[in-house]
Write a protein that holds these residues in place. Structure first.
Motif, PDB file in Angstrom:
ATOM      1  N   GLN A 153       0.580  -1.419   0.367  1.00 27.99           N
ATOM      2  CA  GLN A 153       0.366   0.295   0.641  1.00 27.99           C
ATOM      3  C   GLN A 153       0.652   1.044   0.152  1.00 27.99           C
ATOM      4  O   GLN A 153       1.020   1.469  -0.839  1.00 27.99           O
ATOM      5  CB  GLN A 153      -0.694   0.125   1.328  1.00 27.99           C
ATOM      6  CG  GLN A 153      -2.171  -1.328   1.068  1.00 27.99           C
ATOM      7  CD  GLN A 153      -2.953  -1.308   1.968  1.00 27.99           C
ATOM      8  OE1 GLN A 153      -2.275  -2.187   3.145  1.00 27.99           O
ATOM      9  NE2 GLN A 153      -4.169  -1.547   2.636  1.00 27.99           N
ATOM     10  N   CYS A 154       1.520   1.849   1.271  1.00 28.81           N
ATOM     11  CA  CYS A 154       1.676   3.030   0.971  1.00 28.81           C
ATOM     12  C   CYS A 154       3.458   2.487   0.876  1.00 28.81           C
ATOM     13  O   CYS A 154       3.754   3.368   0.212  1.00 28.81           O
ATOM     14  CB  CYS A 154       2.084   3.639   2.494  1.00 28.81           C
ATOM     15  SG  CYS A 154       3.388   2.901   3.409  1.00 28.81           S
ATOM     16  N   ALA A 155       3.954   1.172   0.597  1.00 30.56           N
ATOM     17  CA  ALA A 155       4.950   1.324  -0.333  1.00 30.56           C
ATOM     18  C   ALA A 155       6.294   1.298   0.959  1.00 30.56           C
ATOM     19  O   ALA A 155       7.474   1.628   0.683  1.00 30.56           O
ATOM     20  CB  ALA A 155       4.897   0.979  -1.286  1.00 30.56           C
ATOM     21  N   PHE A 156       6.448   2.316   1.869  1.00 33.51           N
ATOM     22  CA  PHE A 156       7.570   2.401   2.812  1.00 33.51           C
ATOM     23  C   PHE A 156       8.405   0.926   3.037  1.00 33.51           C
ATOM     24  O   PHE A 156       9.735   1.222   3.307  1.00 33.51           O
ATOM     25  CB  PHE A 156       7.449   3.505   3.978  1.00 33.51           C
ATOM     26  CG  PHE A 156       8.067   4.215   4.650  1.00 33.51           C
ATOM     27  CD1 PHE A 156       8.358   5.618   3.787  1.00 33.51           C
ATOM     28  CD2 PHE A 156       8.770   4.209   5.561  1.00 33.51           C
ATOM     29  CE1 PHE A 156       9.476   5.968   4.596  1.00 33.51           C
ATOM     30  CE2 PHE A 156       9.829   4.272   6.520  1.00 33.51           C
ATOM     31  CZ  PHE A 156      10.429   5.416   5.405  1.00 33.51           C
ATOM     32  N   CYS A 157       7.915   0.407   3.145  1.00 32.65           N
ATOM     33  CA  CYS A 157       8.599  -1.015   3.530  1.00 32.65           C
ATOM     34  C   CYS A 157       8.654  -2.218   2.557  1.00 32.65           C
ATOM     35  O   CYS A 157       9.020  -3.179   2.938  1.00 32.65           O
ATOM     36  CB  CYS A 157       7.565  -1.838   4.738  1.00 32.65           C
ATOM     37  SG  CYS A 157       5.749  -2.293   3.748  1.00 32.65           S
ATOM     38  N   MET A 158       8.511  -1.481   1.474  1.00 33.95           N
ATOM     39  CA  MET A 158       8.417  -2.236  -0.358  1.00 33.95           C
ATOM     40  C   MET A 158       9.915  -2.720   0.074  1.00 33.95           C
ATOM     41  O   MET A 158      10.286  -3.733  -0.222  1.00 33.95           O
ATOM     42  CB  MET A 158       7.442  -1.353  -1.165  1.00 33.95           C
ATOM     43  CG  MET A 158       7.951  -2.857  -2.098  1.00 33.95           C
ATOM     44  SD  MET A 158       6.914  -1.862  -3.688  1.00 33.95           S
ATOM     45  CE  MET A 158       5.886  -1.894  -3.676  1.00 33.95           C
ATOM     46  N   ARG A 190       3.220  -1.414   8.562  1.00 37.34           N
ATOM     47  CA  ARG A 190       1.405  -0.978   9.149  1.00 37.34           C
ATOM     48  C   ARG A 190       1.035  -1.160   8.083  1.00 37.34           C
ATOM     49  O   ARG A 190      -0.686  -1.048   8.733  1.00 37.34           O
ATOM     50  CB  ARG A 190       2.403   0.021  10.135  1.00 37.34           C
ATOM     51  CG  ARG A 190       1.194   0.745  10.837  1.00 37.34           C
ATOM     52  CD  ARG A 190       0.853  -0.507  11.948  1.00 37.34           C
ATOM     53  NE  ARG A 190       0.185   0.770  12.952  1.00 37.34           N
ATOM     54  CZ  ARG A 190      -0.629  -0.187  13.376  1.00 37.34           C
ATOM     55  NH1 ARG A 190      -1.213  -1.740  13.233  1.00 37.34           N
ATOM     56  NH2 ARG A 190      -1.543  -0.392  14.482  1.00 37.34           N
ATOM     57  N   CYS A 191       1.200  -0.909   7.020  1.00 32.73           N
ATOM     58  CA  CYS A 191      -0.848  -1.398   6.271  1.00 32.73           C
ATOM     59  C   CYS A 191      -1.207  -2.362   6.286  1.00 32.73           C
ATOM     60  O   CYS A 191      -2.271  -2.591   6.625  1.00 32.73           O
ATOM     61  CB  CYS A 191      -0.496  -0.708   4.595  1.00 32.73           C
ATOM     62  SG  CYS A 191       0.136   1.532   5.257  1.00 32.73           S
ATOM     63  N   GLN A 192      -0.367  -3.617   6.070  1.00 40.01           N
ATOM     64  CA  GLN A 192      -0.635  -4.440   6.719  1.00 40.01           C
ATOM     65  C   GLN A 192      -1.928  -6.031   6.102  1.00 40.01           C
ATOM     66  O   GLN A 192      -2.427  -6.350   6.524  1.00 40.01           O
ATOM     67  CB  GLN A 192      -0.905  -4.558   8.586  1.00 40.01           C
ATOM     68  CG  GLN A 192      -0.704  -3.707   9.731  1.00 40.01           C
ATOM     69  CD  GLN A 192      -0.481  -4.117  10.953  1.00 40.01           C
ATOM     70  OE1 GLN A 192      -1.486  -3.817  12.379  1.00 40.01           O
ATOM     71  NE2 GLN A 192       0.162  -4.683  10.934  1.00 40.01           N
TER      72      GLN A 192
END
Ligand code: FES
Ligand code: FES
Lengths: 214, 823
Positions: A153-158, A190-192
């Motif tokens: 989703q937000c892709a900060f973890c991507m 965290r968008c999970q």
């Protein structure tokens, strides 16, 4: 807590010496944040006295290229990549080995770059998200899997998840969904929407093996 | 006609994301960029007597120091309707000389690097005067309990004589009587004087006629948003224009916030926010801390980056208000609710109050349709970090407090859990909340919750799982739970804006924030489909207000899909009408005879391409190419449209479509768990959720919301909580590992989602929002499944931790302190 205890709470500051109270609180955590996660420019007067005998100008191998870079002894790989080499695809979510957003490959092994000192990877190969696709723009199969499935989703973890997957696949080229979940369990999203993330990464593992689907 | 609505596609930002090229706030660099660090209050409540910055100022590399006294006074807000909302002098600001929670930023230093900035902070001498504090709402409500501010522990308005206008919102004391706490030690939530009190129906008769009456207390923890990208900001000035790079849930409305915080005109603010690492409500219109680099940049005459650390994020990033609730509920033999009496105590920081406790009751009245209901609530301030809206604010807490009671009643009455919710479920334009000024209760636009329950029960194979629920094998017991959930899902009145240029392509301006929901792109597919264009003929510009964007809702409260598909529909309808007129003028015939399809405007044998229509629009000028604009659009949109005038055929309009009722979405969630009664450990084995939120625009994004937000909900059941040292008033869980969101291993490997996919009758595209209602569905389905495995009364608060389960199983009753906050 009993009623009486509850009442005593607000009297505490008055009964503790202020100095000790503040000291105790700082030791307990409230002040800690200023001492972590520091970025140094490497050019500053105040830093130079502290560098000691360690050579600062080192050679790193990043994404197949050798780069000369001025690195302070206490500098983390994440900060070198992001601030010295302009590789900002590696993210910082916690700067303390809790989230995996900063995952890169060091000699093909996924590592939290926020918790690796740059000086310790001098003789090693570092790979970041920017080094995954071919120079002609052809995506790595894991990246392609994410695009095909509209993963994340937000892709900060991507980028951390993708690097962790690429590293995991080097040793486990044909993981089941379950196995791959374990492979990326050091990464937090965290968008999970872990379900679609896993679908996308698993699709990437299939593409890497040349498995096609109708 | 190209079908785009309801189809999957690749969003235009995804390639940049997978290659690491997508830039979030901390990924930008500016020449001569300085770094800032914050000094945080070590005390939960204190006043700064004096500060000595002389040693810090003398340090080489230190460029500027910022104190709270230098912040501009925030400007008043003028709403879209022209109403002025006065800036509250007691509200949260970026820095303060009287911190009201430990960890609150008090001053900042900008230096050539962070190490120098920290050395400077350490050289700053602060003389603190500690002040009384409180970190537990019920402690503060005691007759002689402490208050978090000298003025009191609640927000309110001083009573006025009748006929006089009410005074401003201010902090004032509200204490309960000693006798209100009589049953506190038995774990029963005290119920003293509320701030909000509404009711409808005959409560007394409802309880009298009930076959079963339950009176339950339940508590849920406060918990951080934990967005993965902290609220870092880079700021610099170009002339008198402030440029800010930061994450937000709304590109357009954050410009308005920054202008208000900085007290500078709207047109002096440029915001760059192409990518945002999550919001969940905590940065609906950005974060006030971005003022710090903005003002430091002015003082130091250089760009300033303020990187927020994970610990700092825990303090300033926002917390969902924890809540205590007491529910008295009456049920007929057949399971129908006869009356429901709810009291919610919400916790808040000493700053602006969140409405969670006050709004929760509405969702209960809607979900279970009790014929008589009372809802009372109070919001109590403590010396803890700012509360911010978090996915399904108020709805989540209230549903977590009530759902276990519905589940317990079904067990006692011997009614199937799905059937229990089905027979109390709302239908169609269901009533909700209290009566308004006109004496009538409000209603919603539509509800298909029964359909969602039916679909979910089938998909989840509820009957099979129900049959094995509560059965023990070795040391493990399985349990299955279902839960229903709802939340508001859409606003109205925003603007759409695009231009079709002579190259035949559609250029859309999207004012939606790009925080991962994908609505920043999804909503515009409605306009593209109406114009008969392929998606590769559409370019969306977003996230950079140096190219002005139209007036857009905040992406919070699940508004966007509803609000902005309406706005897109309005803009496309405008463009179609203009294209028909142009075609009629050019080719003859009546405008109404023309149809827009496949990139052409055609009637019978006459036809012209949209590219030619665009050329013609520029020739004609006036309204066709945006030189004349509708009067009812927002002035923000007028600016954006004016910048595009003369470039082609313009679609620009405000959503003025009628809507009868409040827009609300629903989710039914189903979970199966396995509990090890020897260790207290439990595992969520499976989860299915079915949404009722009208027409689906983008299925994969929809599924991501349904399951992603369900897992956020599960995090409330599984793990998340704040922990405070009650003695010193400081946070003990200051990092992710101490309050850990679920990892991929904490959730089932194959979750399922589906949707009723029936259009909402009160919006032209039929779509409602879906971001919020999955949260309580996920939280409560798991909680109810644990109770189904272990029986009622094993736990009385969430999160449901392993140790609390184990202790309760050993002792045969809940062993927690049910009413202490932050433990
Ligand atoms: S930033 Fe390295 S693990 Fe979180
Ligand atoms: S997609 Fe947002 S944190 Fe993973």
């Amino acid at each position: 807590m009993s009623h009486d205890d509850a009442h005593r709470l607000h009297d505490v500051p008055a009964s503790v010496s202020r100095r000790n109270f503040i000291k105790g609180v700082i030791a307990g955590g409230a002040g800690v944040s200023t001492a972590a996660y520091l970025f140094r420019s490497g050019t500053l007067v105040s830093g130079q006295a502290r560098t000691g005998a360690v050579e600062r100008l080192i050679t790193l191998t990043v994404n197949g290229q050798t780069r000369r870079v001025d690195v302070a002894p206490q500098e983390t790989l994440a900060n070198t990549l992001r601030y010295k080499l302009g590789l900002t695809g590696t993210k910082l979510g916690c700067d303390r080995a809790e989230c995996g957003a900063c995952t890169v490959l060091v000699d093909d092994v996924p590592r939290y770059s926020c918790s690796v000192l740059t000086h310790s990877v001098r003789t090693k190969k570092v790979q970041t998200i920017e080094g995954l696709a071919d120079p002609d723009g052809t995506l790595h199969p894991v990246q392609a899997g994410v695009v095909l499935e509209q993963g994340f989703q937000c892709a900060f973890c991507m980028s951390g998840f993708i690097m962790a997957t690429v590293g995991y696949l080097k040793k486990h080229p044909s993981p089941t969904r379950e196995e791959l979940a374990h492979g990326v369990s050091g990464n937090l999203c965290r968008c999970q929407d872990y379900d679609k993330i896993l679908t996308a990464l698993h699709r990437g593992s299939e593409l890497a093996r040349g498995v096609t689907r109708g | 006609m190209k079908k785009l609505v309801g189809e999957n596609y690749t969003t235009p930002d995804l390639l940049a994301k997978v290659t690491g090229k997508a830039r979030y706030a901390e990924d930008f660099r500016a020449d001569g960029m300085l770094f800032a660090k914050l000094l945080l209050s070590p005390l939960p409540h204190a006043r700064i007597r004096s500060v000595d910055t002389s040693a810090a100022e003398a340090m080489p590399g230190v460029r500027a120091i910022l104190r709270a006294s230098e912040l501009p006074a925030p400007a008043d807000t003028v709403t879209d309707l022209g109403e002025t909302i006065r800036a509250n002098p007691m509200g949260e600001r970026a820095l303060t000389d009287e911190p009201v929670y430990a960890g609150e930023p008090v001053l900042a230093v900008a230096a050539v690097d962070e190490e120098t900035a920290v050395a400077a902070l350490e050289a700053i001498q602060v003389d603190w005067e500690p002040l009384p504090f409180v970190v537990d709402p019920l402690v503060s409500l005691r007759p002689d309990g402490p208050s978090p501010r000298a003025e009191g522990n609640t927000w309110g308005r001083a009573p006025v004589e009748s006929g006089k206008p009410p005074g401003p919102l201010t902090v004032m004391p509200l204490k309960w009587k000693a006798e209100d706490f009589a049953d506190y030690d038995q774990g029963k939530m005290p119920m003293g004087e509320p701030q909000i009190d509404w009711n409808y129906g005959d409560l007394e008769a409802g309880f009298k006629n009930a076959a079963l009456v339950l009176d339950e207390t339940f508590s849920m923890a406060n918990n951080q948003h934990h967005v993965l990208e902290p609220r870092t900001a880079l700021a610099y000035w170009r002339g008198d224009k402030l440029h800010v790079h930061t994450g937000t849930q709304s590109a357009v409305q954050t410009v308005a916030s920054i202008s208000r915080w900085m007290n500078i005109p709207l047109e002096k603010v440029v915001l760059i926010t192409e990518y945002t690492g999550g919001g969940f409500g905590s940065r609906a219109t950005g974060a006030v801390i971005c003022m710090v680099p903005a003002i430091l940049a002015k003082k130091a005459n250089a760009p300033v980056m303020l990187r927020i650390t994970r610990e700092e994020e825990q303090y300033i990033g926002g917390i969902r208000p924890g809540m205590h609730g007491r529910v008295k509920a009456g049920f007929a033999k057949d399971g129908r609710l006869t009356a429901l009496d709810l009291f919610l105590i919400g916790e808040n920081s000493a700053y602006e109050a969140q409405g969670d406790a006050n709004s929760g009751g509405r969702f209960i009245s809607l979900l279970y349709q009790p014929p008589a209901m009372r809802s009372r609530s109070i919001t109590v301030l403590t010396n803890t970090p700012p509360r911010r809206a978090q996915s399904q604010p108020g709805g989540l807490q209230a549903i977590m407090i009530v759902e276990p009671v519905i589940a317990k009643a079904a067990r006692q009455l011997g009614i199937d859990q799905v059937e229990m919710r089905r027979l109390n479920a709302p239908e169609g334009k269901a009533l909700w909340g209290p009566a308004g000024r006109d004496g009538k209760r409000g209603y919603i636009t539509s509800a298909f919750l029964k359909e969602a329950l039916d679909k979910g029960a089938e998909l989840f194979d509820w009957k099979t799982r129900q049959a094995r629920s509560g059965k023990r094998t070795g040391s493990t017991v399985r349990g299955s739970g279902v839960a229903v959930s709802s939340f508001v899902a859409g606003s109205t009145g925003f603007d759409g804006l695009f231009v079709i240029k002579p190259d035949g392509k559609m250029y859309v301006k999207s004012g939606v924030g790009n925080l991962g929901t994908e609505s920043v792109f999804d909503v515009h597919r409605v306009a593209a489909e109406m114009m008969g264009l392929r998606w590769d003929q559409v370019e969306v510009a977003w996230g950079d207000t140096s190219h002005p964007l139209p007036w857009t809702c905040v992406s919070g409260g699940s508004q966007t899909t509803h609000a902005m598909t309406r706005a897109a529909h309005a803009a496309a309808s405008d463009a179609i009408a203009k294209a028909q007129e142009i075609a009629a003028q050019t080719l003859g015939g009546s405008p109404a005879s023309y149809r827009v399809a496949d990139g052409r405007v055609s009637a019978g044998g006459r036809s012209m391409s949209l590219a030619d229509v665009a050329k013609k629009a520029i020739e004609l000028g006036g309204k066709y190419d945006g030189h004349t604009l509708p009067e009812n659009i927002n002035k923000v949109t007028t600016t954006a449209a004016t910048a595009l005038a003369g470039e082609g055929l313009m679609g620009v309009a405000r959503d003025t479509y009628p809507r009868d009722g409040t827009t609300v979405s629903f989710v039914a969630g189903f979970a199966e768990v396995e509990v090890d009664v020897e260790t207290g450990n439990y595992k969520v084995l499976d989860y299915t959720a079915v949404g009722d939120s009208g027409t689906i625009i983008h299925p994969r994004a929809y599924g991501a919301q349904v399951l992603g937000r369900s897992v956020l909900g599960m995090s409330h059941t599984l793990a998340l909580k704040t922990v405070y040292d009650q003695h010193y008033g400081v946070a003990l869980a200051t990092r992710l590992h101490q309050s850990r969101p679920p990892t991929i291993l904490d959730v089932p490997r194959n979750m399922k989602w589906d949707a009723v996919n029936l259009p909402d009758p009160e919006t032209p595209v039929g779509a409602r929002g879906i971001g919020e209602p999955p949260v309580a569905a996920g939280a409560c389905a798991v909680m109810n499944a644990i109770a189904a495995a272990l029986g009622d009364d094993v736990f009385k608060r969430a999160p449901v931790t392993l140790d609390s389960l184990l202790m309760a199983l050993e002792h045969g009753r809940p062993m927690q302190e049910p009413l202490t906050a932050h433990i």
